[in-house]
Design a protein around this motif. Structure first.
Motif, PDB file in Angstrom:
ATOM      1  N   ASP A   1      -5.369   7.494   0.794  1.00 30.62           N
ATOM      2  CA  ASP A   1      -5.507   7.341  -0.654  1.00 30.62           C
ATOM      3  C   ASP A   1      -5.267   5.908  -1.104  1.00 30.62           C
ATOM      4  OD1 ASP A   1      -6.046  10.094  -1.097  1.00 30.62           O
ATOM      5  OD2 ASP A   1      -3.899  10.531  -0.922  1.00 30.62           O
ATOM      6  N   ALA A   2      -4.441   5.181  -0.354  1.00 25.56           N
ATOM      7  CA  ALA A   2      -4.136   3.793  -0.712  1.00 25.56           C
ATOM      8  C   ALA A   2      -3.553   3.104   0.504  1.00 25.56           C
ATOM      9  CB  ALA A   2      -3.151   3.736  -1.882  1.00 25.56           C
ATOM     10  N   CYS A   3      -3.531   1.798   0.452  1.00 29.56           N
ATOM     11  CA  CYS A   3      -2.868   0.977   1.466  1.00 29.56           C
ATOM     12  C   CYS A   3      -1.904   0.030   0.762  1.00 29.56           C
ATOM     13  CB  CYS A   3      -3.876   0.162   2.273  1.00 29.56           C
ATOM     14  SG  CYS A   3      -5.000   1.135   3.288  1.00 29.56           S
ATOM     15  N   ALA A   4      -0.768  -0.184   1.365  1.00 30.45           N
ATOM     16  CA  ALA A   4       0.192  -1.113   0.773  1.00 30.45           C
ATOM     17  C   ALA A   4      -0.400  -2.514   0.727  1.00 30.45           C
ATOM     18  CB  ALA A   4       1.486  -1.108   1.586  1.00 30.45           C
ATOM     19  N   ALA A   5      -0.221  -3.193  -0.389  1.00 29.74           N
ATOM     20  CA  ALA A   5      -0.742  -4.553  -0.542  1.00 29.74           C
ATOM     21  C   ALA A   5       0.214  -5.535   0.136  1.00 29.74           C
ATOM     22  CB  ALA A   5      -0.915  -4.890  -2.009  1.00 29.74           C
TER      23      ALA A   5
ATOM     24  N   GLU B   1       0.984  -6.264 -15.340  1.00 26.64           N
ATOM     25  CA  GLU B   1       2.288  -5.890 -15.891  1.00 26.64           C
ATOM     26  C   GLU B   1       3.179  -5.193 -14.872  1.00 26.64           C
ATOM     27  OE1 GLU B   1      -0.500  -2.431 -16.384  1.00 26.64           O
ATOM     28  OE2 GLU B   1      -0.565  -4.607 -16.639  1.00 26.64           O
ATOM     29  N   GLN B   2       2.677  -4.940 -13.662  1.00 25.18           N
ATOM     30  CA  GLN B   2       3.459  -4.222 -12.662  1.00 25.18           C
ATOM     31  C   GLN B   2       3.825  -5.161 -11.530  1.00 25.18           C
ATOM     32  OE1 GLN B   2       0.633  -1.038 -11.918  1.00 25.18           O
ATOM     33  NE2 GLN B   2       1.796   0.375 -13.187  1.00 25.18           N
ATOM     34  N   PRO B   3       5.067  -5.065 -10.996  1.00 24.55           N
ATOM     35  CA  PRO B   3       5.546  -6.025 -10.003  1.00 24.55           C
ATOM     36  C   PRO B   3       5.079  -5.763  -8.581  1.00 24.55           C
ATOM     37  CG  PRO B   3       7.275  -4.440 -10.499  1.00 24.55           C
ATOM     38  CD  PRO B   3       6.111  -4.103 -11.410  1.00 24.55           C
ATOM     39  N   LEU B   4       4.213  -4.778  -8.378  1.00 26.45           N
ATOM     40  CA  LEU B   4       3.685  -4.446  -7.050  1.00 26.45           C
ATOM     41  C   LEU B   4       4.775  -3.934  -6.113  1.00 26.45           C
ATOM     42  CD1 LEU B   4       0.900  -4.430  -5.719  1.00 26.45           C
ATOM     43  CD2 LEU B   4       1.445  -6.598  -4.668  1.00 26.45           C
ATOM     44  N   GLN B   5       5.528  -2.961  -6.568  1.00 21.72           N
ATOM     45  CA  GLN B   5       6.482  -2.280  -5.708  1.00 21.72           C
ATOM     46  C   GLN B   5       5.969  -0.891  -5.378  1.00 21.72           C
ATOM     47  OE1 GLN B   5       9.045  -3.796  -4.404  1.00 21.72           O
ATOM     48  NE2 GLN B   5       8.603  -5.663  -5.552  1.00 21.72           N
ATOM     49  N   GLY B   6       4.669  -0.774  -5.205  1.00 24.17           N
ATOM     50  CA  GLY B   6       4.067   0.503  -4.878  1.00 24.17           C
ATOM     51  C   GLY B   6       3.101   0.978  -5.943  1.00 24.17           C
ATOM     52  N   SER B   7       3.435   0.764  -7.218  1.00 27.39           N
ATOM     53  CA  SER B   7       2.600   1.292  -8.289  1.00 27.39           C
ATOM     54  C   SER B   7       1.323   0.492  -8.467  1.00 27.39           C
ATOM     55  CB  SER B   7       3.390   1.328  -9.604  1.00 27.39           C
ATOM     56  OG  SER B   7       3.915   0.045  -9.909  1.00 27.39           O
ATOM     57  N   ALA B   8       1.394  -0.829  -8.324  1.00 29.59           N
ATOM     58  CA  ALA B   8       0.209  -1.662  -8.578  1.00 29.59           C
ATOM     59  C   ALA B   8      -0.836  -1.490  -7.491  1.00 29.59           C
ATOM     60  CB  ALA B   8       0.622  -3.128  -8.712  1.00 29.59           C
ATOM     61  N   ASP B   9      -0.420  -1.377  -6.225  1.00 31.03           N
ATOM     62  CA  ASP B   9      -1.429  -1.181  -5.182  1.00 31.03           C
ATOM     63  C   ASP B   9      -2.042   0.215  -5.280  1.00 31.03           C
ATOM     64  OD1 ASP B   9       0.826   0.101  -4.216  1.00 31.03           O
ATOM     65  OD2 ASP B   9       1.127  -1.269  -2.547  1.00 31.03           O
TER      66      ASP B   9
END
Length: 215
Positions: free
Chosen positions: A172-176, A195-203
């Motif tokens: 479904d997704a890959c970690a950035a 607006e998201q710090p990329l701790q899982g939600s942004a990727d």
């Protein structure tokens, strides 16, 4: 790295195919190790190296500009990994964007294998690396999104050569953390949410945007 760079600088290509965007949001020594690993394992395709320094408090401003072949974008105010990736993508010249976090050390054939994924599996929107922990076990081999909106990393703590994490698979997704995306597609979906710090939600948001377009 300076001594290494003076002898073996990163190659400079007028028309790079892949822009490797490194988000330097932590310690300077992590960024230098990351650059060493990339230099040891350069891909076949011509690349450019873009390091986005997220206003690191260490002496990165006096070190990173002297690494030959590296383009540096230093942000005056920290904005997080997602903002770094978006800034690097805006400056990129390649048709492909590879997003790499500075606390990662790549291994042989990392980028060439990611690129092959798009040819082997038409319709791929993004391809991510299998991520290993310091002890050699798997950290993540993709992410699974559940019906309640939560996400789980696939393969965590299993052996790196376990069959379930030793083949390409749709997730479904890959970690950035090490992620390859066509630049035009990345731009079409608006990149990472600023607006998201990329701790899982942004990727996850990026993956869902790609999926919404049928990738």
């Amino acid at each position: 790295l300076l001594a290494l760079g003076e002898t073996h600088p990163f190659p400079i290509h007028e028309s790079p195919e892949v822009s490797i965007v490194i988000a330097a949001c932590g310690r300077l020594d992590h960024t230098l190790r990351c650059l060493r690993a990339v230099r040891r394992h350069l891909p076949v395709r011509p690349v450019e190296i873009i390091v986005v320094d997220d206003a690191m408090p260490e002496h990165s401003a006096s070190v990173l500009p002297h690494v030959p072949g590296v383009r540096l974008d230093r942000r005056p105010v920290p904005g997080g990994v997602g903002a770094c990736f978006n800034a690097g993508a805006a400056a990129a010249r390649g048709d492909w964007l590879h997003f790499l976090r500075s606390d990662v050390e790549v291994q042989a054939d990392w980028l060439d294998e990611l690129h092959r994924t798009f040819h082997i599996f038409p319709g791929t929107g993004a391809a991510g690396s299998k991520l290993l922990q310091v002890d050699g076990t798997v950290l993540s081999a993709g992410r699974i999104v559940w019906q309640d909106g939560s996400a789980t990393d696939f393969g965590t703590d299993v052996a790196p050569d376990a069959p379930e994490v030793s083949q390409a698979r749709e997730v479904d997704a890959c970690a950035a953390v090490s992620l390859l995306v066509p630049r035009l597609l990345f731009e079409a979906v608006g990149g990472f949410p600023a607006e998201q710090p990329l701790q899982g939600s942004a990727d996850l948001a990026l993956a869902l945007r790609l999926a919404a377009r049928g990738y």
